[in-house]
Design a protein around this motif. Structure first.
Motif, PDB file in Angstrom:
ATOM      1  N   PRO A  59      -4.755   3.679   5.514  1.00  0.00           N
ATOM      2  CA  PRO A  59      -5.534   2.440   5.427  1.00  0.00           C
ATOM      3  C   PRO A  59      -5.875   2.028   3.994  1.00  0.00           C
ATOM      4  CG  PRO A  59      -6.759   4.182   6.588  1.00  0.00           C
ATOM      5  CD  PRO A  59      -5.377   4.687   6.386  1.00  0.00           C
ATOM      6  N   ALA A  60      -5.913   2.987   3.062  1.00  0.00           N
ATOM      7  CA  ALA A  60      -6.300   2.616   1.696  1.00  0.00           C
ATOM      8  C   ALA A  60      -5.098   2.218   0.834  1.00  0.00           C
ATOM      9  CB  ALA A  60      -7.036   3.788   1.057  1.00  0.00           C
ATOM     10  N   VAL A  61      -3.886   2.339   1.389  1.00  0.00           N
ATOM     11  CA  VAL A  61      -2.684   2.114   0.568  1.00  0.00           C
ATOM     12  C   VAL A  61      -2.136   0.715   0.799  1.00  0.00           C
ATOM     13  CG1 VAL A  61      -0.263   2.817   0.261  1.00  0.00           C
ATOM     14  CG2 VAL A  61      -2.058   4.558   0.497  1.00  0.00           C
ATOM     15  N   SER A  62      -1.781   0.053  -0.307  1.00  0.00           N
ATOM     16  CA  SER A  62      -1.155  -1.250  -0.100  1.00  0.00           C
ATOM     17  C   SER A  62       0.353  -1.172  -0.302  1.00  0.00           C
ATOM     18  CB  SER A  62      -1.816  -2.303  -0.982  1.00  0.00           C
ATOM     19  OG  SER A  62      -1.102  -2.537  -2.141  1.00  0.00           O
ATOM     20  N   GLU A  63       0.829  -0.370  -1.243  1.00  0.00           N
ATOM     21  CA  GLU A  63       2.271  -0.280  -1.464  1.00  0.00           C
ATOM     22  C   GLU A  63       2.599   1.045  -2.127  1.00  0.00           C
ATOM     23  OE1 GLU A  63       3.810  -3.466  -3.850  1.00  0.00           O
ATOM     24  OE2 GLU A  63       5.867  -3.077  -3.193  1.00  0.00           O
ATOM     25  N   PRO A 101      11.649   5.990   4.652  1.00  0.00           N
ATOM     26  CA  PRO A 101      10.748   6.459   5.709  1.00  0.00           C
ATOM     27  C   PRO A 101       9.490   7.134   5.160  1.00  0.00           C
ATOM     28  CG  PRO A 101      12.978   7.348   6.021  1.00  0.00           C
ATOM     29  CD  PRO A 101      12.977   6.597   4.735  1.00  0.00           C
ATOM     30  N   ILE A 102       9.596   7.747   3.973  1.00  0.00           N
ATOM     31  CA  ILE A 102       8.415   8.391   3.391  1.00  0.00           C
ATOM     32  C   ILE A 102       7.445   7.307   2.921  1.00  0.00           C
ATOM     33  CG2 ILE A 102       7.589  10.058   1.679  1.00  0.00           C
ATOM     34  CD1 ILE A 102      10.411  11.226   1.605  1.00  0.00           C
ATOM     35  N   GLU A 103       7.997   6.269   2.306  1.00  0.00           N
ATOM     36  CA  GLU A 103       7.145   5.157   1.877  1.00  0.00           C
ATOM     37  C   GLU A 103       6.468   4.515   3.095  1.00  0.00           C
ATOM     38  OE1 GLU A 103       9.989   2.859  -0.296  1.00  0.00           O
ATOM     39  OE2 GLU A 103      10.014   4.287  -1.954  1.00  0.00           O
ATOM     40  N   LYS A 160      -5.326  -0.366  -1.961  1.00  0.00           N
ATOM     41  CA  LYS A 160      -6.054  -1.600  -1.670  1.00  0.00           C
ATOM     42  C   LYS A 160      -7.411  -1.495  -2.352  1.00  0.00           C
ATOM     43  CE  LYS A 160      -4.100  -2.144   2.910  1.00  0.00           C
ATOM     44  NZ  LYS A 160      -4.249  -1.684   4.277  1.00  0.00           N
ATOM     45  N   GLU A 161      -8.054  -2.584  -2.499  1.00  0.00           N
ATOM     46  CA  GLU A 161      -9.358  -2.543  -3.178  1.00  0.00           C
ATOM     47  C   GLU A 161     -10.307  -1.555  -2.521  1.00  0.00           C
ATOM     48  OE1 GLU A 161     -11.089  -6.355  -3.778  1.00  0.00           O
ATOM     49  OE2 GLU A 161      -9.354  -6.939  -4.985  1.00  0.00           O
ATOM     50  N   THR A 162     -10.252  -1.500  -1.220  1.00  0.00           N
ATOM     51  CA  THR A 162     -11.167  -0.622  -0.494  1.00  0.00           C
ATOM     52  C   THR A 162     -10.949   0.843  -0.859  1.00  0.00           C
ATOM     53  OG1 THR A 162      -9.543  -0.616   1.237  1.00  0.00           O
ATOM     54  CG2 THR A 162     -11.460  -2.043   1.557  1.00  0.00           C
ATOM     55  N   GLY A 163      -9.735   1.168  -1.271  1.00  0.00           N
ATOM     56  CA  GLY A 163      -9.437   2.583  -1.526  1.00  0.00           C
ATOM     57  C   GLY A 163      -9.708   2.990  -2.954  1.00  0.00           C
ATOM     58  N   GLU A 212      -4.668  13.378   1.914  1.00  0.00           N
ATOM     59  CA  GLU A 212      -4.493  12.583   3.145  1.00  0.00           C
ATOM     60  C   GLU A 212      -3.087  11.991   3.219  1.00  0.00           C
ATOM     61  OE1 GLU A 212      -9.171  11.265   3.024  1.00  0.00           O
ATOM     62  OE2 GLU A 212      -7.678   9.693   3.312  1.00  0.00           O
ATOM     63  N   ILE A 213      -2.581  11.562   2.077  1.00  0.00           N
ATOM     64  CA  ILE A 213      -1.224  10.981   2.062  1.00  0.00           C
ATOM     65  C   ILE A 213      -0.198  12.047   2.452  1.00  0.00           C
ATOM     66  CG2 ILE A 213       0.564  10.137   0.469  1.00  0.00           C
ATOM     67  CD1 ILE A 213      -1.698   8.486  -0.895  1.00  0.00           C
ATOM     68  N   ASN A 214      -0.338  13.227   1.885  1.00  0.00           N
ATOM     69  CA  ASN A 214       0.611  14.286   2.238  1.00  0.00           C
ATOM     70  C   ASN A 214       0.465  14.719   3.691  1.00  0.00           C
ATOM     71  OD1 ASN A 214       2.509  14.744   0.258  1.00  0.00           O
ATOM     72  ND2 ASN A 214       1.082  15.909  -1.025  1.00  0.00           N
ATOM     73  N   GLN A 215      -0.762  14.648   4.182  1.00  0.00           N
ATOM     74  CA  GLN A 215      -0.978  14.978   5.593  1.00  0.00           C
ATOM     75  C   GLN A 215      -0.249  13.965   6.488  1.00  0.00           C
ATOM     76  OE1 GLN A 215      -2.222  17.600   6.849  1.00  0.00           O
ATOM     77  NE2 GLN A 215      -2.066  16.893   8.979  1.00  0.00           N
TER      78      GLN A 215
END
Ligand code: PRX
Length: 635
Positions: free
Chosen positions: A527-531, A518-520, A553-556, A567-570
């Motif tokens: 939006p910037a994360v692919s995996e 669930p954390i993954e 992702k490339e954009t990130g 942002e990820i922790n948020q």
């Protein structure tokens, strides 16, 4: 010799032998002599781990609140059942007697009924550690409604998932909560969650912090005026022993949280019996478990187990560090606590602050100390023993799980000689087995393996709410005819067990069970994360902390990494809650995968733990090159 109250090692062995040689006769006697049943059972036990199906005391009728409250009114009506110690030490503690508890639970139960709640309905309770939490749990049990307590540190989306999964008709909450010097807007969190939960018809709101909140017309009701008007007596709903008492969610290694379903009769018998023995509770003792009722420890060993024994149980609203690190010890001194039950993570955090916070408090009332939730390391064990128990109060290192309902492996104080880091011996009636990876039981001592239980015990969870197949797959499929715990353990030369930790993708952080999936999922929503892949790594205070490997992702990729980490922790805080935040986040271009595409967490775990001497063969990976990149970038 009393089978109900074990006082010596010899007695333990005798009673243990009896309990495993003839479990039905044994549990029948315990159930018959120490509890109040409206009707006796037709059959003590029927079981089949292949289905899996387990029934204890089938045909028996009871209400657990008659056992936890009514029967004590005649013998100890003016005795304190619950001591409520508020967050702020300047606020007075409350002492609720058994007679008062009866009144409060009955009124609350009548409010539930008036709002349309009946037997079998699910009620979600999202409250801080205030008396209303214990009272609402018992009120549900009084009328046969199934409570589902959600720890009030979970986020609105985690709450919504749990409300929807069990289709709760009602939510009980408060305007807000105190946590040390902070306040938390609980009602706001509930409002957010309920945007997405159509089945909830009503919300009861207790007043705690007197904040301005939104009350939705027709749905939300202040609790206090309803309780005042309610009738002070409520005839208990008579339940079958196998009727569900509650649902409690726990993390799995994959997918959504699992709603573990506990029974009415077996759960009562086992939690009461373990409480009596594991804490050696005597009539005038003051017992304190520092857990939150939002976890199984609070259900079994703040509410049901202690109250079934007519005990005095302390409920603490606050945190160990407020107003200072002496708060626990100040409470022990103030209420003359005799049994103190906490988590290793709390012990480690307090030990770090130094003994001066302990030394100015009188802890001489303490007779038994307990720990639960994660392995306790030797240093923390000795600190606890030396500074808190002064080497006079035995430490019970209790191993168990949300799924087991009650304590499974534990010393019995004054009977079992303790050994640091060892949960020692199986409790009465518990038949552990260590299994090898081929599925064979490993006999004898000085061995280690995967910990299973061979025979049913009364408080085992009966199913996962709405998903019996998952219950079977998770717990009864790894090893034939055995309950698989998900833990590894070793058995020493005298047969003592030491739990070595999870063997699946669950990580225990500060004693909280966190599934990595669930954390993954939460991270991957960025939006910037692919995996991403999460693993645990050793942490001085928390036992384990979380390490995240994230592919952008490339954009990130051009984004500032520190901002991305925040942002990820948020996102994790919003989706699950602050307890699931990552300590370290490493950005990488690949994750090690098997040829079938499965992430090799074992390798990631070793890298995060700085244990790379023996990574094993990485050449068979789909993408062996990423291992070097990850090792070079380790944080
Ligand atoms: O890994 C074990 C660990 O906590 C897991 C169960 O977590 P939960 O369902 O949240 O219940 C915690 C409170 C009962 C177990 O699978 N665990 C629990 N107690 C111990 C422990 N690990 C080592 N020693 C313990 N005493």
């Amino acid at each position: 010799m009393s089978n109900y109250h074990i006082k010596h090692l010899e007695e333990y062995y005798q009673v243990y032998r009896k309990s495993v040689r003839n479990p039905e006769v044994f549990w029948e006697e315990i159930a018959e002599e120490h509890f109040m049943w409206r009707k006796k059972w037709d059959n003590v036990l029927s079981w089949d781990f292949t289905k899996p199906e387990v029934k204890w005391f089938e045909g028996a009728k009871l209400n657990i609140t008659e056992n936890c409250i009514d029967r004590h009114i005649y013998t100890r009506g003016d005795k304190t059942a619950i001591i409520f110690e508020p967050n702020n030490p300047d606020e007075d503690a409350q002492h609720i007697t058994y007679r008062q508890l009866h009144d409060k639970v009955c009124r609350f139960a009548n409010v539930l009924k008036e709002k349309g709640i009946g037997k079998g309905d699910r009620v979600c309770i999202y409250l801080p550690m205030i008396p209303e939490l214990a009272i609402s749990v018992l009120a549900c049990a009084r009328i046969g409604a199934i409570h589902s307590v959600v720890f009030a540190g979970f986020s609105s989306s985690a709450l919504a998932t749990r409300v929807k999964d069990c289709d709760a008709k009602m939510v009980i909450t408060s305007d807000g909560s105190y946590r040390g010097s902070k306040t938390i807007d609980l009602k706001g969190i509930v409002d957010d969650a309920l945007n997405d939960c159509e089945g909830v018809e009503s919300v009861l709101v207790a007043k705690r912090i007197h904040s301005e909140i939104n009350m939705k017309e027709g749905r939300d009701h202040w609790l206090e005026p309803l309780l005042e008007e309610a009738y002070h007596d409520c005839v208990p709903e008579i339940m079958d022993a196998e009727d569900p008492l509650f649902i409690l969610y726990t993390s799995g290694s994959t997918g959504q949280p699992k709603g573990m379903v506990h029974s009415s009769g077996g759960y009562m018998v086992y939690t009461a019996y373990t409480f009596k023995n594991v804490f050696q509770y005597r009539e005038n003792d003051i017992y304190w478990c520092t857990a939150d009722i939002g976890w199984i420890t609070g259900h079994s060993y703040i509410v049901y187990g202690p109250l079934a024994n007519g005990a005095t149980t302390v409920m603490f609203e606050g945190v160990p560090s407020y107003p200072d690190y002496g708060r626990f010890w100040q409470i022990v001194e103030k209420h003359k606590v005799t049994q103190f039950y906490t988590a290793p993570t709390a012990i480690r955090a307090l030990a770090k602050e130094g003994v001066e916070h302990v030394e100015n408090h009188d802890l001489s009332s303490l007779k038994v100390l307990g720990t639960v939730g994660e392995p306790i390391n030797e240093e923390a064990w000795h600190w606890y023993d030396d500074n808190i128990g002064k080497r006079k109060a035995p430490i019970v290192d209790t191993w168990w799980q949300t799924e087991t309902g009650g304590i499974m492996i534990t010393p019995i104080p004054f009977a079992t000689p303790t050994k640091p880091t060892y949960a020692t011996l199986p409790f009465i009636g518990i038949q552990p087995a260590l299994m090898d990876e081929q599925g064979q039981e490993i006999k004898g001592n000085q061995v280690d393996g995967r910990l299973c239980i061979k025979f049913p015990w009364p408080s085992m969870a009966r199913t996962i709410w709405g998903n019996h197949q998952r219950y079977k797959d998770t717990y009864f499929s790894a090893f034939e005819n055995k309950y698989f715990t998900g833990d590894g353990a070793l058995r020493d030369e005298v047969g003592y067990y030491r739990i070595t930790g999870r063997v699946d993708d669950v990580v225990i952080v500060s004693g909280h069970n966190l599934g990595t999936a669930p954390i993954e999922d939460a991270i991957n929503e960025h939006p910037a994360v692919s995996e991403s892949a999460i693993v645990g790594f050793p942490h001085d205070i928390k036992g384990n902390a979380l390490y995240g490997y994230v592919i952008l992702k490339e954009t990130g990729e051009s984004r500032n990494h520190d901002n991305l980490r925040k942002e990820i922790n948020q996102l994790i805080t919003e989706q699950i809650g602050p307890i699931a935040k990552l300590d370290k986040i490493q950005f990488t271009s690949g994750l090690p995968k098997t040829r079938s595409g499965k992430i090799m967490r074992r390798i990631l775990r070793k890298i995060a733990s700085n244990d790379t001497a023996n990574l094993g063969d990485t050449s068979t990976l789909l993408n062996p090159d990423c291992v070097k990149e990850i090792m070079d970038g380790v944080l």
